[in-house]
Design a protein around this motif. Structure first.
Motif, mmCIF file in Angstrom:
data_model
loop_
_atom_site.group_PDB
_atom_site.id
_atom_site.type_symbol
_atom_site.label_atom_id
_atom_site.label_comp_id
_atom_site.label_asym_id
_atom_site.label_seq_id
_atom_site.Cartn_x
_atom_site.Cartn_y
_atom_site.Cartn_z
ATOM 1 N N LYS A 81 -25.154 -61.900 -21.328
ATOM 2 C CA LYS A 81 -23.827 -61.297 -21.512
ATOM 3 C C LYS A 81 -22.733 -62.331 -21.746
ATOM 4 C CE LYS A 81 -25.424 -57.164 -20.900
ATOM 5 N NZ LYS A 81 -25.504 -56.224 -22.050
ATOM 6 N N LEU A 82 -22.960 -63.571 -21.329
ATOM 7 C CA LEU A 82 -21.927 -64.593 -21.486
ATOM 8 C C LEU A 82 -21.789 -64.989 -22.958
ATOM 9 C CD1 LEU A 82 -22.688 -66.933 -18.460
ATOM 10 C CD2 LEU A 82 -20.848 -65.246 -18.665
ATOM 11 N N PRO A 83 -20.562 -64.995 -23.498
ATOM 12 C CA PRO A 83 -20.363 -65.415 -24.890
ATOM 13 C C PRO A 83 -20.645 -66.902 -25.028
ATOM 14 C CG PRO A 83 -18.254 -65.136 -23.792
ATOM 15 C CD PRO A 83 -19.297 -64.641 -22.826
ATOM 16 N N SER A 84 -21.313 -67.278 -26.070
ATOM 17 C CA SER A 84 -21.611 -68.694 -26.279
ATOM 18 C C SER A 84 -21.815 -68.974 -27.749
ATOM 19 C CB SER A 84 -22.865 -69.101 -25.493
ATOM 20 O OG SER A 84 -23.994 -68.405 -25.960
ATOM 21 N N VAL A 85 -21.785 -70.234 -28.076
ATOM 22 C CA VAL A 85 -22.015 -70.661 -29.457
ATOM 23 C C VAL A 85 -23.420 -70.268 -29.896
ATOM 24 C CG1 VAL A 85 -22.272 -72.677 -30.943
ATOM 25 C CG2 VAL A 85 -20.373 -72.550 -29.334
ATOM 26 N N TRP A 86 -24.371 -70.472 -29.017
ATOM 27 C CA TRP A 86 -25.765 -70.146 -29.327
ATOM 28 C C TRP A 86 -26.445 -69.664 -28.036
ATOM 29 C CZ3 TRP A 86 -28.398 -70.296 -33.999
ATOM 30 C CH2 TRP A 86 -29.779 -70.030 -33.920
ATOM 31 N N PRO A 87 -26.525 -68.349 -27.815
ATOM 32 C CA PRO A 87 -27.156 -67.834 -26.598
ATOM 33 C C PRO A 87 -28.616 -68.287 -26.498
ATOM 34 C CG PRO A 87 -25.959 -66.107 -27.754
ATOM 35 C CD PRO A 87 -26.019 -67.281 -28.679
ATOM 36 N N ALA A 88 -29.029 -68.675 -25.311
ATOM 37 C CA ALA A 88 -30.421 -69.093 -25.101
ATOM 38 C C ALA A 88 -31.383 -67.959 -25.432
ATOM 39 C CB ALA A 88 -30.608 -69.548 -23.655
ATOM 40 N N SER A 89 -30.925 -66.720 -25.251
ATOM 41 C CA SER A 89 -31.781 -65.556 -25.528
ATOM 42 C C SER A 89 -32.139 -65.464 -27.009
ATOM 43 C CB SER A 89 -31.085 -64.274 -25.073
ATOM 44 O OG SER A 89 -29.828 -64.127 -25.708
ATOM 45 N N ARG A 138 -26.957 -61.010 -33.189
ATOM 46 C CA ARG A 138 -26.363 -61.442 -31.907
ATOM 47 C C ARG A 138 -25.456 -62.660 -32.102
ATOM 48 N NH1 ARG A 138 -24.099 -62.879 -28.062
ATOM 49 N NH2 ARG A 138 -24.703 -62.803 -25.851
ATOM 50 N N LEU A 139 -25.733 -63.459 -33.133
ATOM 51 C CA LEU A 139 -24.912 -64.642 -33.399
ATOM 52 C C LEU A 139 -23.550 -64.259 -33.970
ATOM 53 C CD1 LEU A 139 -27.601 -66.992 -34.973
ATOM 54 C CD2 LEU A 139 -26.683 -67.070 -32.643
ATOM 55 N N GLY A 140 -23.466 -63.120 -34.639
ATOM 56 C CA GLY A 140 -22.192 -62.637 -35.147
ATOM 57 C C GLY A 140 -21.544 -63.553 -36.168
ATOM 58 N N ILE A 141 -22.332 -64.026 -37.110
ATOM 59 C CA ILE A 141 -21.815 -64.938 -38.132
ATOM 60 C C ILE A 141 -21.400 -64.151 -39.371
ATOM 61 C CG2 ILE A 141 -22.335 -66.910 -39.611
ATOM 62 C CD1 ILE A 141 -24.381 -67.795 -37.514
ATOM 63 N N ALA A 142 -20.110 -63.981 -39.554
ATOM 64 C CA ALA A 142 -19.539 -63.320 -40.745
ATOM 65 C C ALA A 142 -20.107 -61.919 -40.971
ATOM 66 C CB ALA A 142 -19.780 -64.183 -41.987
ATOM 67 N N VAL A 221 -35.961 -76.080 -32.668
ATOM 68 C CA VAL A 221 -35.770 -77.467 -32.223
ATOM 69 C C VAL A 221 -34.295 -77.865 -32.325
ATOM 70 C CG1 VAL A 221 -36.274 -79.881 -32.743
ATOM 71 C CG2 VAL A 221 -38.116 -78.189 -32.771
ATOM 72 N N ALA A 222 -33.671 -77.540 -33.460
ATOM 73 C CA ALA A 222 -32.260 -77.889 -33.663
ATOM 74 C C ALA A 222 -31.370 -77.211 -32.627
ATOM 75 C CB ALA A 222 -31.825 -77.494 -35.069
ATOM 76 N N ALA A 223 -31.656 -75.934 -32.339
ATOM 77 C CA ALA A 223 -30.862 -75.214 -31.345
ATOM 78 C C ALA A 223 -31.026 -75.836 -29.967
ATOM 79 C CB ALA A 223 -31.276 -73.744 -31.314
ATOM 80 N N GLY A 224 -32.265 -76.229 -29.643
ATOM 81 C CA GLY A 224 -32.516 -76.845 -28.351
ATOM 82 C C GLY A 224 -31.784 -78.159 -28.175
ATOM 83 N N ILE A 225 -31.648 -78.894 -29.270
ATOM 84 C CA ILE A 225 -30.971 -80.193 -29.204
ATOM 85 C C ILE A 225 -29.451 -80.043 -29.299
ATOM 86 C CG2 ILE A 225 -30.631 -82.397 -30.394
ATOM 87 C CD1 ILE A 225 -33.563 -82.169 -31.324
ATOM 88 N N ARG A 226 -29.004 -79.254 -30.290
ATOM 89 C CA ARG A 226 -27.558 -79.192 -30.583
ATOM 90 C C ARG A 226 -26.786 -78.260 -29.651
ATOM 91 N NH1 ARG A 226 -23.209 -79.795 -30.723
ATOM 92 N NH2 ARG A 226 -21.709 -80.185 -32.395
ATOM 93 N N PHE A 227 -27.411 -77.128 -29.260
ATOM 94 C CA PHE A 227 -26.669 -76.123 -28.507
ATOM 95 C C PHE A 227 -27.081 -76.033 -27.039
ATOM 96 C CE2 PHE A 227 -26.944 -74.313 -32.919
ATOM 97 C CZ PHE A 227 -25.628 -74.580 -33.263
ATOM 98 N N ARG A 228 -27.878 -76.961 -26.577
ATOM 99 C CA ARG A 228 -28.430 -76.877 -25.230
ATOM 100 C C ARG A 228 -27.343 -76.743 -24.164
ATOM 101 N NH1 ARG A 228 -32.176 -81.709 -24.001
ATOM 102 N NH2 ARG A 228 -30.223 -82.760 -24.462
ATOM 103 N N ASN A 229 -26.276 -77.514 -24.306
ATOM 104 C CA ASN A 229 -25.236 -77.527 -23.280
ATOM 105 C C ASN A 229 -23.977 -76.775 -23.682
ATOM 106 O OD1 ASN A 229 -26.812 -79.207 -21.573
ATOM 107 N ND2 ASN A 229 -26.203 -80.980 -22.806
ATOM 108 N N ASP A 230 -24.071 -76.003 -24.767
ATOM 109 C CA ASP A 230 -22.897 -75.273 -25.246
ATOM 110 C C ASP A 230 -22.792 -73.917 -24.581
ATOM 111 O OD1 ASP A 230 -21.063 -76.422 -27.095
ATOM 112 O OD2 ASP A 230 -22.726 -76.687 -28.488
#
Length: 235
Positions: A81-89, A138-142, A221-230
């Motif tokens: 439910k938490l808004p984020s750049v890239w949800p782990a789900s 879920r990403l809501g991109i455009a 892999v990219a999501a795990g590296i780039r968005f891990r702490n976002d």
């Protein structure tokens, strides 16, 4: 690379994967769409109208698989439910999709024209595409859907008409917004995926599915590296 650029590239790559998968289903699995359900429902209607029992069953299998994939992905991504750049789900859903496509790729090596196997393969592809559709939304991109390109195209045309109206009124420059350009690119990239899939299916039936698998692997892999702490809201 900036966060918006990462997200935009990812959504476009998913569109390309959908184009490839749709071609695989149409050419090699009995003229059925496994990503584009609008086209699949039209094909189902045609098959019913022409009383083509097996074609109807293939389309129904694709539809049920897509519905199941969408439902499973909804259960996964809506937990976060938490808004984020890239949800782990989203990463979890895309990982499951990749596993399903790997099962498809391995199983298709045993494919020898068996009708039962056709239904199994159709179910796998449509299940994967249903999951991808919900995960991408879920990403809501455009407002981009990776499998429903009609909405993307309609939005581009509506935005273009709006910009033309503003230009006539001399209220602004006649330039499409970033979102409109992304929607247009989504349509173009989907078509590119379909072209790639068509060329590959002629010589290497079903093998092109490894491209979407590789794309998903790269995204995960990219999501795990780039968005891990976002965890910040993306705007």
């Amino acid at each position: 690379m900036s966060i918006p650029t990462y997200r935009h590239i990812i959504i476009l790559l998913l569109c390309m994967s959908s184009g490839i998968v749709d071609v695989v289903g149409y050419i090699s699995l009995g003229h059925v769409f496994t990503a584009n359900m609008t086209g699949n429902i039209v094909l189902m209607g045609l098959a019913i109208g022409h009383v083509e029992g097996l074609a109807v069953l293939r389309s129904i299998t694709a539809l049920l698989g897509f519905v199941a994939g969408t439902a499973i992905a909804a259960l996964i991504v809506n937990r976060d439910k938490l808004p984020s750049v890239w949800p782990a789900s989203v990463t979890i859903a895309l990982t499951i999709e990749a596993v399903i496509l790997i099962i498809f790729a391995v199983s298709s090596s045993w494919f020898k024209g068996s009708e039962t196997m056709v239904y199994f393969l159709i179910a796998l592809l449509s299940l994967a595409m249903g999951m991808q559709t919900t995960a991408a939304r879920r990403l809501g991109i455009a407002g981009i859907s990776t499998t429903v390109l009609t909405n993307n195209l309609a939005n581009v045309i509506e935005d273009g008409i709006h910009q033309l109206r503003l230009l006539i009124r001399r209220e602004t420059k006649n330039t499409l917004s970033r979102d409109s350009l992304l929607r247009l690119l989504a349509v173009v990239i989907y078509c590119l995926g379909a072209i790639i899939g068509t060329l590959a299916e002629v010589s290497y039936p079903l093998a092109i599915v490894w491209v979407p698998i590789a794309v998903l692997g790269g995204i995960i892999v990219a999501a795990g590296i780039r968005f891990r702490n976002d965890s910040a809201v993306y705007k």
